[in-house]
Enzyme design. Structure first.
Site, mmCIF file in Angstrom:
data_model
loop_
_atom_site.group_PDB
_atom_site.id
_atom_site.type_symbol
_atom_site.label_atom_id
_atom_site.label_comp_id
_atom_site.label_asym_id
_atom_site.label_seq_id
_atom_site.Cartn_x
_atom_site.Cartn_y
_atom_site.Cartn_z
ATOM 1 N N ARG A 29 0.815 -1.211 0.000
ATOM 2 C CA ARG A 29 0.000 0.000 0.000
ATOM 3 C C ARG A 29 0.846 1.257 0.000
ATOM 4 O O ARG A 29 0.455 2.293 -0.508
ATOM 5 C CB ARG A 29 -0.885 0.078 1.227
ATOM 6 N N ARG B 282 -8.119 0.943 4.712
ATOM 7 C CA ARG B 282 -6.959 1.797 4.417
ATOM 8 C C ARG B 282 -7.231 2.782 3.260
ATOM 9 O O ARG B 282 -6.563 2.766 2.240
ATOM 10 C CB ARG B 282 -5.714 0.966 4.096
ATOM 11 N N VAL C 107 -7.393 6.308 0.977
ATOM 12 C CA VAL C 107 -6.412 7.371 0.746
ATOM 13 C C VAL C 107 -7.123 8.675 0.406
ATOM 14 O O VAL C 107 -6.563 9.551 -0.265
ATOM 15 C CB VAL C 107 -5.413 6.976 -0.376
ATOM 16 N N ASP C 108 -8.341 8.824 0.911
ATOM 17 C CA ASP C 108 -9.130 10.026 0.582
ATOM 18 C C ASP C 108 -8.460 11.318 1.048
ATOM 19 O O ASP C 108 -8.580 12.356 0.400
ATOM 20 C CB ASP C 108 -10.539 9.914 1.180
ATOM 21 N N GLN C 109 -7.698 11.256 2.137
ATOM 22 C CA GLN C 109 -7.062 12.487 2.616
ATOM 23 C C GLN C 109 -5.882 12.895 1.730
ATOM 24 O O GLN C 109 -5.608 14.069 1.547
ATOM 25 C CB GLN C 109 -6.577 12.293 4.063
ATOM 26 N N ASP D 224 1.510 -0.069 15.768
ATOM 27 C CA ASP D 224 2.392 -1.099 15.211
ATOM 28 C C ASP D 224 3.051 -1.946 16.281
ATOM 29 O O ASP D 224 3.724 -2.923 15.977
ATOM 30 C CB ASP D 224 3.477 -0.466 14.337
ATOM 31 N N ARG E 97 8.352 -8.631 5.258
ATOM 32 C CA ARG E 97 8.076 -7.284 4.723
ATOM 33 C C ARG E 97 8.683 -6.214 5.619
ATOM 34 O O ARG E 97 9.049 -5.153 5.167
ATOM 35 C CB ARG E 97 6.561 -7.056 4.650
HETATM 36 C C1 EPZ Z 1 1.378 4.181 8.350
HETATM 37 O O1 EPZ Z 1 0.326 3.676 7.576
HETATM 38 C C2 EPZ Z 1 2.352 3.033 8.546
HETATM 39 N N1 EPZ Z 1 2.858 2.611 7.231
HETATM 40 C C3 EPZ Z 1 1.642 1.883 9.251
HETATM 41 O O2 EPZ Z 1 2.608 0.882 9.494
HETATM 42 C C4 EPZ Z 1 1.125 2.389 10.597
HETATM 43 O O3 EPZ Z 1 0.398 1.354 11.229
HETATM 44 C C5 EPZ Z 1 0.206 3.599 10.373
HETATM 45 O O4 EPZ Z 1 0.909 4.618 9.642
HETATM 46 C C6 EPZ Z 1 -0.281 4.212 11.680
HETATM 47 O O5 EPZ Z 1 0.829 4.601 12.452
HETATM 48 C C7 EPZ Z 1 3.828 3.343 6.644
HETATM 49 O O6 EPZ Z 1 4.287 4.352 7.158
HETATM 50 C C8 EPZ Z 1 4.323 2.826 5.320
HETATM 51 P P1 EPZ Z 1 -2.517 6.273 8.401
HETATM 52 P P2 EPZ Z 1 -0.748 4.695 6.935
HETATM 53 O O7 EPZ Z 1 -2.758 6.958 7.105
HETATM 54 O O8 EPZ Z 1 -0.092 5.986 6.620
HETATM 55 C C9 EPZ Z 1 -7.272 6.319 8.203
HETATM 56 C C10 EPZ Z 1 3.466 -1.282 9.506
HETATM 57 O O9 EPZ Z 1 3.146 -2.220 10.237
HETATM 58 N N2 EPZ Z 1 -7.080 7.052 6.928
HETATM 59 O O10 EPZ Z 1 -1.767 7.009 9.459
HETATM 60 O O11 EPZ Z 1 -1.442 3.962 5.833
HETATM 61 C C11 EPZ Z 1 -6.743 4.888 8.138
HETATM 62 O O12 EPZ Z 1 -7.714 4.016 7.615
HETATM 63 C C12 EPZ Z 1 2.417 -0.411 8.882
HETATM 64 O O13 EPZ Z 1 4.652 -0.936 9.267
HETATM 65 C C13 EPZ Z 1 -8.191 7.458 6.193
HETATM 66 O O14 EPZ Z 1 -9.330 7.192 6.575
HETATM 67 O O15 EPZ Z 1 -1.752 4.906 8.132
HETATM 68 C C14 EPZ Z 1 -6.414 4.600 9.583
HETATM 69 O O16 EPZ Z 1 -7.606 4.186 10.245
HETATM 70 C C15 EPZ Z 1 1.035 -0.983 9.088
HETATM 71 N N3 EPZ Z 1 -8.010 8.141 5.029
HETATM 72 C C16 EPZ Z 1 -5.970 5.957 10.134
HETATM 73 O O17 EPZ Z 1 -6.479 6.935 9.213
HETATM 74 C C17 EPZ Z 1 -6.750 8.459 4.556
HETATM 75 O O18 EPZ Z 1 -6.657 9.117 3.481
HETATM 76 C C18 EPZ Z 1 -4.446 6.124 10.209
HETATM 77 O O19 EPZ Z 1 -3.919 5.728 8.958
HETATM 78 C C19 EPZ Z 1 -5.626 8.038 5.304
HETATM 79 C C20 EPZ Z 1 -5.815 7.345 6.491
#
Ligand code: EPZ
Length: 417
Positions: A93, A122, A124-126, A305, A397
């Site tokens: 992702r 997950r 990516v709307d934001q 994490d 990974r």
């Molecule tokens: C990052 O993922 C990390 N991955 C994840 O690590 C980590 O668990 C996560 O941040 C939270 O700390 C990387 O950095 C590559 P978010 P990310 O956007 O950026 C919602 C691992 O194990 N959201 O901070 O994808 C989302 O669904 C991985 O190394 C939206 O709704 O996480 C979640 O509930 C797993 N819309 C919350 O926000 C959006 O556009 C936080 O997600 C973006 C996010």
């Protein structure tokens, strides 16, 4: 598919070197797209996700060479494609992190929507909302995010929630935009800070990184830089949980204790004796851990994490721990596998109640996602008898040669094809 075979019950002793942070290296590799000059990186971990990202960038025309063990040099002076294909994005992702740099430098991008994964849908709307605010014409077309812009312009962006890769994508896009961008509700994770440091070394004007308000003054172009990736705080936390579960005395080298505050607090509550220096952490454990409840939240709170790993420790602890997962909607996939080993865990929505048991029993269990696999390894190291962890491509990974590092600490663990 590879499996890990673990004979549990052996304490961990010795020293282990912590690798560079996966979640810092991934956005920083994508930042190479922002300049035609070379980006020279050190302490890049040898992980499956890093390989996937290098393949994705090379497919676009980025020259990317791995030097010795942990050095990678990238140069995006001959980029021929601005597309991230589904067959690569579906395996990782974080490929979405090419979106911001591609639109900022080339004015166009076609990036496959990542789709969900085991821990949640997950979205990516934001990321999309922020780029649209900066003037990108962006739409979803047959499963792809298609974005175009003459030149992005600075904007004030307030994301609906804290998003780590959302903050990273928008910060990279803003670095080359025309004017000032303010990111409100920005992520404060150390990996976001590490990316900001690289962008600043490349000539970007960024302030406020590490706080929830980041201000970026866009520039015309960025130049090359050299950078050493920050240590992986989640790998470090994972090894600390393993010592707390098996007992022993381990020193982590090349660590960054100042990025692990919440994790060190909770592990001290659980009875782990921890001393730290600028780049090392020593952990000693004797006796049974104490139950330690926690709630996951954005940095500097307790990291999601590390939830599965500290849950594994709690399955063996004295007492009852209440755990709440506040970031992802489905991050308890490890629970049914821990049940197979005799753990007593009740799930109620986002909350898990863990009643510690005297002993876990080795069993065959299946990894479902990256950190769930780590929690099963921790449980297997502490359990009596043999544990087989299947589908450990998930583990590969995010952990560099985990079984080798654990063998060096005295664990009885083998990888079998
Ligand atoms: C990052 O993922 C990390 N991955 C994840 O690590 C980590 O668990 C996560 O941040 C939270 O700390 C990387 O950095 C590559 P978010 P990310 O956007 O950026 C919602 C691992 O194990 N959201 O901070 O994808 C989302 O669904 C991985 O190394 C939206 O709704 O996480 C979640 O509930 C797993 N819309 C919350 O926000 C959006 O556009 C936080 O997600 C973006 C996010």
């Amino acid at each position: 598919m590879d499996k890990l075979l673990i004979q549990g019950g052996r304490p961990l002793r010795g020293e282990v070197a912590i690798s560079g942070a996966k979640n810092a290296a991934l956005p920083i590799l994508c930042a190479s797209l922002l300049t035609a000059d070379p980006l020279e990186l050190d302490n890049v971990p040898a992980l499956r996700d890093i390989g996937t990202t290098l393949t994705l960038l090379q497919r676009m025309g980025v020259r990317a060479e791995r030097g010795d063990e942990t050095r990678v040099t990238l140069q995006a002076d001959q980029v021929s494609s601005q597309e991230a294909p589904y067959e690569l994005v579906k395996t990782m992702r974080a490929s979405i992190l090419v979106l911001g740099p591609l639109v900022a430098r080339f004015g166009r991008a076609r990036v496959s929507l990542p789709g969900g994964c085991a821990i949640g849908q997950r979205p990516v709307d934001q990321h999309i909302k922020g780029l649209a605010a900066m003037g990108a014409r962006i739409r979803i077309d047959h499963g792809f995010v298609v974005a175009e812009a003459d030149r992005l312009r600075g904007a004030s962006i307030l994301t609906d929630m804290v998003t780590v890769t959302g903050t990273e994508n928008l910060m990279m896009a803003a670095a080359l935009a025309d004017g000032r961008t303010v990111l409100e509700n920005a992520a404060c994770e150390p990996e976001v800070v590490d990316l900001a440091k690289v962008l600043i070394a490349m000539g970007a004007h960024i302030e406020g990184h590490g706080t929830d308000r980041i201000v970026i003054e866009g520039v015309e172009r960025l130049h090359g830089a050299a950078h050493r990736i920050v240590p992986d705080r989640i790998e470090a936390g994972t090894f600390l949980c393993a010592v707390a579960a098996t007992g022993g005395d381990v020193t982590l080298r090349h660590a960054a204790p100042d990025t692990l505050g919440a994790v060190l607090d909770k592990l001290r509550d659980a009875g782990l004796e921890i001393t730290t220096g600028p780049d090392w952490i020593r952990a000693r454990m004797a006796g049974r851990p104490r139950a330690t409840g926690f709630r996951t939240s954005e940095y500097p709170g307790f990291p999601t994490d590390m939830q599965a790993q500290l849950m594994a420790l709690n399955t063996l602890a004295e007492g009852t721990a209440v755990i709440t997962e506040n970031i992802f909607e489905n991050r308890y996939m490890h629970v049914q596998e821990l049940h197979r080993m005799g753990a007593d865990i009740e799930i109620d929505g986002h909350t898990a109640v863990v009643q510690g048991v005297e002993q876990l029993l080795g069993a065959t269990v299946m990894a479902t996602d990256l950190r769930a696999s780590a929690s099963l390894v921790i449980a297997g190291l502490a359990a009596s008898g043999q544990t087989t962890v299947e589908r450990i491509y998930h583990l590969d990974r995010g952990y560099e040669r985990m079984e080798h590092k654990l063998q060096a600490l005295g664990a009885d663990i083998q990888r079998i094809q």
